[in-house]
Design a protein around this motif. Structure first.
Motif, PDB file in Angstrom:
ATOM      1  N   ARG A  76       3.567   4.161   2.405  1.00 23.25           N
ATOM      2  CA  ARG A  76       2.758   3.020   2.041  1.00 23.25           C
ATOM      3  C   ARG A  76       3.434   2.137   0.992  1.00 23.25           C
ATOM      4  O   ARG A  76       3.501   0.942   1.129  1.00 23.25           O
ATOM      5  N   TYR A  77       3.993   2.755  -0.042  1.00 24.98           N
ATOM      6  CA  TYR A  77       4.429   1.961  -1.179  1.00 24.98           C
ATOM      7  C   TYR A  77       5.849   1.478  -1.013  1.00 24.98           C
ATOM      8  O   TYR A  77       6.384   0.817  -1.874  1.00 24.98           O
TER       9      TYR A  77
ATOM     10  N   GLY B 157      -2.075   5.214  -5.217  1.00 27.84           N
ATOM     11  CA  GLY B 157      -1.208   4.182  -4.643  1.00 27.84           C
ATOM     12  C   GLY B 157      -0.396   4.672  -3.472  1.00 27.84           C
ATOM     13  O   GLY B 157       0.521   3.998  -3.033  1.00 27.84           O
TER      14      GLY B 157
ATOM     15  N   LEU C  64      -2.967   2.911   1.481  1.00 22.74           N
ATOM     16  CA  LEU C  64      -3.557   1.583   1.346  1.00 22.74           C
ATOM     17  C   LEU C  64      -4.916   1.602   2.031  1.00 22.74           C
ATOM     18  O   LEU C  64      -5.011   1.973   3.185  1.00 22.74           O
TER      19      LEU C  64
ATOM     20  N   THR D   7      -5.659  -2.539  -5.858  1.00 21.25           N
ATOM     21  CA  THR D   7      -5.661  -2.037  -4.474  1.00 21.25           C
ATOM     22  C   THR D   7      -4.282  -2.039  -3.834  1.00 21.25           C
ATOM     23  O   THR D   7      -3.898  -1.101  -3.157  1.00 21.25           O
ATOM     24  N   ARG D   8      -3.540  -3.104  -4.061  1.00 22.54           N
ATOM     25  CA  ARG D   8      -2.272  -3.254  -3.366  1.00 22.54           C
ATOM     26  C   ARG D   8      -1.040  -2.977  -4.230  1.00 22.54           C
ATOM     27  O   ARG D   8       0.082  -3.217  -3.808  1.00 22.54           O
ATOM     28  N   LEU D   9      -1.267  -2.495  -5.428  1.00 26.35           N
ATOM     29  CA  LEU D   9      -0.108  -2.216  -6.289  1.00 26.35           C
ATOM     30  C   LEU D   9       0.580  -0.932  -5.846  1.00 26.35           C
ATOM     31  O   LEU D   9      -0.069   0.034  -5.474  1.00 26.35           O
ATOM     32  N   PRO D  10       1.914  -0.886  -5.887  1.00 29.55           N
ATOM     33  CA  PRO D  10       2.610   0.370  -5.600  1.00 29.55           C
ATOM     34  C   PRO D  10       2.373   1.373  -6.736  1.00 29.55           C
ATOM     35  O   PRO D  10       2.001   0.979  -7.833  1.00 29.55           O
TER      36      PRO D  10
END
Lengths: 326, 267, 356
Positions: free
Chosen positions: B7-8, C52, C55, C69-72
């Protein structure tokens, strides 16, 4: 694992002759077997001798023997030795250090091998990483296979195929001319470029496989953990992935270095007069009449010692196998 | 969940990695594909572009006695090499795996020596060796050279399998009344079968592919790589490409089949 | 007080399978919050979304009021203790703990001081130079905890960190975890499938099932007043009875059960008269009398099995109508019994009506 295999009490099989069906049974019941292997197999000592003698003889004769003979001849003035008896001398080794014609190609070989190793590492690492960690596991085998297929073609065929690409009337020059970038072909064959292109083409697999298996073993959780503790992509690579793939890097680089230093086919087909490296020098000495054999042997021994000790030093410095993933 | 890319992983490094993979695949496959394409060229010299196509070169190669002879010779040498290397390799592996043998680590290291020594030196030392022993160059010398080179790989593969073998297996066999040799044939050899199959395929392919050892140890009869090499040296024509393509396809088929086979036996 | 973590209508689909559905959850700072549920209930996914590593398909996650929400993972001030610790095998214990601090760009003496401080907190000060492979399971656990605490996260996430330990060590670590949480005042978000673990340590337990929150509250409330059959069964043991509603009486419901009129706490439910409902009574709230009922509620039963459990004894009692009741008796109560025929009952306030 300390249990001894030979000291089992009562080896019951000996008194009650075992009965087997099929050909093994027929063989074991035959007097010939009982008189030969049967006897040997029945006595622990004979068994030990049987176990030890062939491997040791093989190793001593064929693994050590040739190197020993090479070492012996490298100390001779002429080969075959004259009837008056061999005179031992270090002249062949002295010749190497005195004569730049021999010395320089050797240095070139070392540098060439080191550069090829570094380039291969840099080129192959992302590929190995991609296959080991980015591709979904179910597609991994197939992605790896695609990289392995070219290596089933032999050395000669692979080297020959490089000519198709790089020759003056090869595909690359044709393409460049069609696009209009050049008027006359760029001579790419018989240069260091074609040589390194071909060598990397030959040896990439030996870098790929150790790297792949080392990277694949890194638990993904460790990378998750590093990210969680604030490491961005670069820091994750530097602090976790790189050190944990060290084993693969060390063995991949060692293999590639050792193969490159002794590479023979590629210079033969892709090298030119300007790219003379040491293996060609040695080979030429052996192709000539016998009187060059002692010098060739001495050079081979030097090359063997230098290449193995370079790799040994490298392994010691970088420290392979220091980290074990529990 | 089990992939780093879950995901990251931002898209940029992922794209770059995937690009590096595909560029590498092209690098590996392009020269060989060019070589294959050239085998269909209707002209007697190697040069791009290819204007007209033909199968004549294949027809010529398949009737070429020299080529067919080299194929047979190479296969003969490969088979002989494989048989000897398997026997010796298993034998050495058994010794290294045995308990209570003094200096096992040393024996193992020396057994692996020919795999570590650069190929050229290995070949040259064998050349010297057969000369010292007055063995003529030719078939016997080639088989010996190939075998010496193949044995370490057999040892490593067999040893890996041997180490995973439960002791109880041979012990049980001996309890049932087998003497050691019989226990070996009935229990150990079948257990080693996957490693033996893998080793055999390695031996065959590496013997057929081998150039440098054959170059120094060979006589007048050429093996496949020697034949191709001689043709390359003697002026290139698409005939070589046809020859190489046939060899490539056959070895790749064997390799793919072996890959399939070993994967199945692991499952 | 502003919640430190907020999930707002968060959904997570794996393909078409919802792993987490319509999750709304606020966590107050300084609390020990546990996500409890069977495997596949969405608790780990919830944690990984906050960390993280996943998602959300929709919805948003706020940390300290900020949308993350979208931060690594490396950009969120949240740290996680992994199930199998994920200690870096190539780094010493000290370097493991210092990992997050180094990435924050602290000065090396500050890093060293904080590392040693944290290791001392779990009595591992002397182990700073060892490799993780040289530690025991419990020690690794502590290192992983301190490594995650070192960068001073807003929330500490713990993903079943005790599951790899043996029973005795686990109990010890539960106490230690709780005490570290209290001493540091950090918000802990703990994930487990072990209800005992959840009850022991948590300020708030969130029971999840099928990607949804079943019930949320302090351990005592969850135990005493479970809202659903799922919660009643998942936390502790319970006797479940089916009954018909006869009417409501303040906080109590009047029920007809097996021909008896009984009462049970409504627990916020308002079932219609005549509806079938379920209610539960915990085994330790069941009493057993001899042959004289007095004026307490009691029905006759017969003891089927006695299971000695040390501090108490569990009885399996057969009631008429093929209903079984489990009772948990202390030795004195057990001593008062005479023979296998007993009268069984419970106090009305110990019976709770369930919503489903």
């Amino acid at each position: 694992m300390t249990e001894s295999r030979t000291s089992r009490p009562g080896t019951a099989g000996r008194e009650a002759a075992p009965r087997y069906r099929g050909w093994i049974g027929q063989v074991t019941r035959s007097p010939l077997y009982a008189g030969t292997i049967g006897v040997l197999a029945a006595s622990p000592r004979a068994r030990l001798v049987l176990l030890v003698i062939v491997p040791l003889a093989w190793i001593v004769t064929f693994n050590i023997g040739p190197i020993y003979q090479m070492g012996r001849i490298s100390l001779m003035q002429t080969y075959p030795a004259p009837d008056s008896g061999a005179v031992l001398t270090l002249d062949n080794y002295r010749l190497f250090f005195r004569e730049p014609l021999y010395f320089m190609p050797f240095i070139r070989s070392l540098i060439f091998a080191a550069l090829v190793t570094v380039v291969t590492l840099i080129v192959v690492y992302p590929v190995a990483y991609y296959v080991a960690k980015v591709i979904r596991p179910q597609n991994r085998k197939r992605a790896l296979l695609l990289l392995l297929v070219p290596f089933w073609a032999g050395e000669i065929i692979r080297t020959f195929s490089v000519i198709m690409l790089l020759a003056n009337r090869g595909a690359l020059n044709y393409l460049l001319r069609e696009v209009g970038l050049i008027d006359r072909p760029i001579p790419m064959l018989y240069t260091y470029f074609s040589l390194s292109f071909g060598v990397v083409y030959l040896i990439a697999l030996y870098m790929l496989l150790p790297l792949y298996s080392a990277i694949e073993k890194i638990p993904s959780q460790l990378v998750d953990a590093a990210a969680d503790l604030g490491a961005g992509p670069f820091e994750r690579f530097r602090r976790v992935i790189l050190p944990l793939s060290k084993d693969g890097i060390v063995s991949g680089c060692s293999l590639v270095y050792l193969i490159t230093i002794g590479v023979f086919t590629a210079p033969l087909l892709l090298g030119g007069p300007n790219t003379v490296i040491f293996p060609e020098i040695i080979a030429a000495l052996f192709h000539a009449s016998n009187d060059k054999w002692p010098a060739g042997s001495a050079f081979s021994i030097l090359m063997l010692i230098v290449s193995l000790s370079t790799v040994g030093l490298f392994m010691k410095l970088v420290g392979g196998r220091s980290v074990r993933l529990s | 969940m089990n992939s780093f890319a879950s995901r990251y992983f931002t898209d940029l490094p992922k794209t770059a990695l995937s690009a590096s993979y595909w560029i590498f695949v092209i690098y590996l496959l392009l020269p060989l594909s060019l070589m294959m394409a050239m085998s269909f060229k209707e002209a007697s010299f190697i040069a791009f572009p290819i204007q007209s196509w033909t199968l004549d070169w294949y027809a010529k190669v398949l009737q070429d006695q020299q080529f067919l002879g080299a194929v047979g010779y190479s296969i003969f040498i490969a088979v002989a090499t494989t048989v000897i290397a398997l026997i010796i390799g298993v034998w050495i592996a058994l010794l290294v795996a045995a308990e209570g043998i003094w200096g096992r680590a040393m024996i193992f290291a020396l057994a692996c020596l020919p795999a570590v020594v650069p190929g050229l030196i290995n070949a040259i030392s064998m050349r010297i060796f057969i000369r010292v022993l007055d063995i003529p160059t030719g078939t016997g010398a080639i088989i010996l050279g190939h075998t010496v080179h193949a044995v370490p790989f057999v040892v490593v593969m067999v040893l890996t399998r041997l180490r995973s073998m439960p002791h109880s297996l041979t012990d049980a066999a001996r309890d049932l009344g087998a003497d050691n040799f019989v226990a070996f044939l009935r229990v150990t050899v079948p257990y080693l079968a996957p490693a033996l199959a893998g080793s055999a395929i390695f031996c065959v392919l590496s013997s057929i592919d081998d150039f440098v050892r054959t170059f120094f140890l060979g006589g007048y009869q050429p093996t496949l790589p020697m034949l191709i090499f001689a043709k390359v040296q003697g002026g290139m024509s698409p005939e070589i490409n046809a020859m190489a393509t046939i060899v490539l396809i056959v070895t790749a088929a064997v390799g793919l089949y072996a890959e399939h086979f070993t994967r199945r036996s692991k499952a | 007080m502003q919640p430190v973590v907020q999930f707002r209508n968060v959904n997570k689909l794996y393909g078409a399978m919802p792993a987490v559905a319509d999750l709304d959850l606020s966590i107050a700072p300084g609390q020990f919050v546990t996500l409890l549920g069977p495997s596949g209930c969405g608790k780990s996914t919830t944690l990984r979304m906050l960390g993280g590593f996943e998602l959300p398909t929709s919805g948003e996650i706020l940390l300290d009021g900020r949308d993350i929400t979208r931060l690594p993972p490396n950009k969120r001030n949240v740290n996680i203790v992994f199930q199998d610790y994920a200690l870096f095998p190539h780094l010493t214990v000290g370097r493991n703990v210092a990992f997050g601090l180094e990435l924050k760009g602290l000065r090396s003496d500050a890093i060293h001081r904080r590392t040693m401080e944290l290791l001392a907190l779990v009595q591992l000060g002397d182990f700073a130079d060892r490799l993780p492979s040289q530690l025991s399971g419990g020690q690794r656990q502590r290192v992983a905890l301190m490594r995650a605490l070192a960068p001073d996260p807003d929330v500490l996430l713990l993903d079943e960190p005790l599951s790899a330990l043996d029973a005795k060590l686990r109990e010890q670590m539960q106490i230690e975890l709780k005490s570290i949480q209290q001493r540091t005042g950090k918000t802990f978000l703990f994930v487990t499938h072990d209800q005992e673990e959840a009850l022991t340590m948590s300020d708030v337990v969130v029971v999840m099932n099928g990607g949804r929150i079943e019930q949320m509250g302090d351990p005592h409330t969850l135990y005493a007043s479970p809202r659903s059959r799922f919660v009643a069964n998942f936390i502790g043991q319970s006797n479940l009875f089916e009954a018909e509603v006869m009417g409501l009486e303040g906080e109590m419901a009047v029920l007809s059960w097996n021909g008896h009129t009984v009462r049970a706490r409504r627990n916020g439910n308002s079932p219609a008269t005549g509806a079938r409902v379920a209610f539960i009574v915990r085994p330790e709230s069941i009493y057993c009398l001899g042959q004289t009922p007095g004026d307490a509620f009691a029905v006759p039963g017969r003891i089927g099995q006695r299971i000695f459990k040390g501090s108490h004894t569990t009885l399996e009692i057969e009631l008429p109508g093929r209903q079984n009741v489990t009772a948990q008796l202390d030795p004195q109560a057990l001593a008062r019994l005479d023979g296998d025929d007993v009268l069984v009952g419970w106090r009305w306030e110990n019976a709770v009506v369930l919503a489903d």
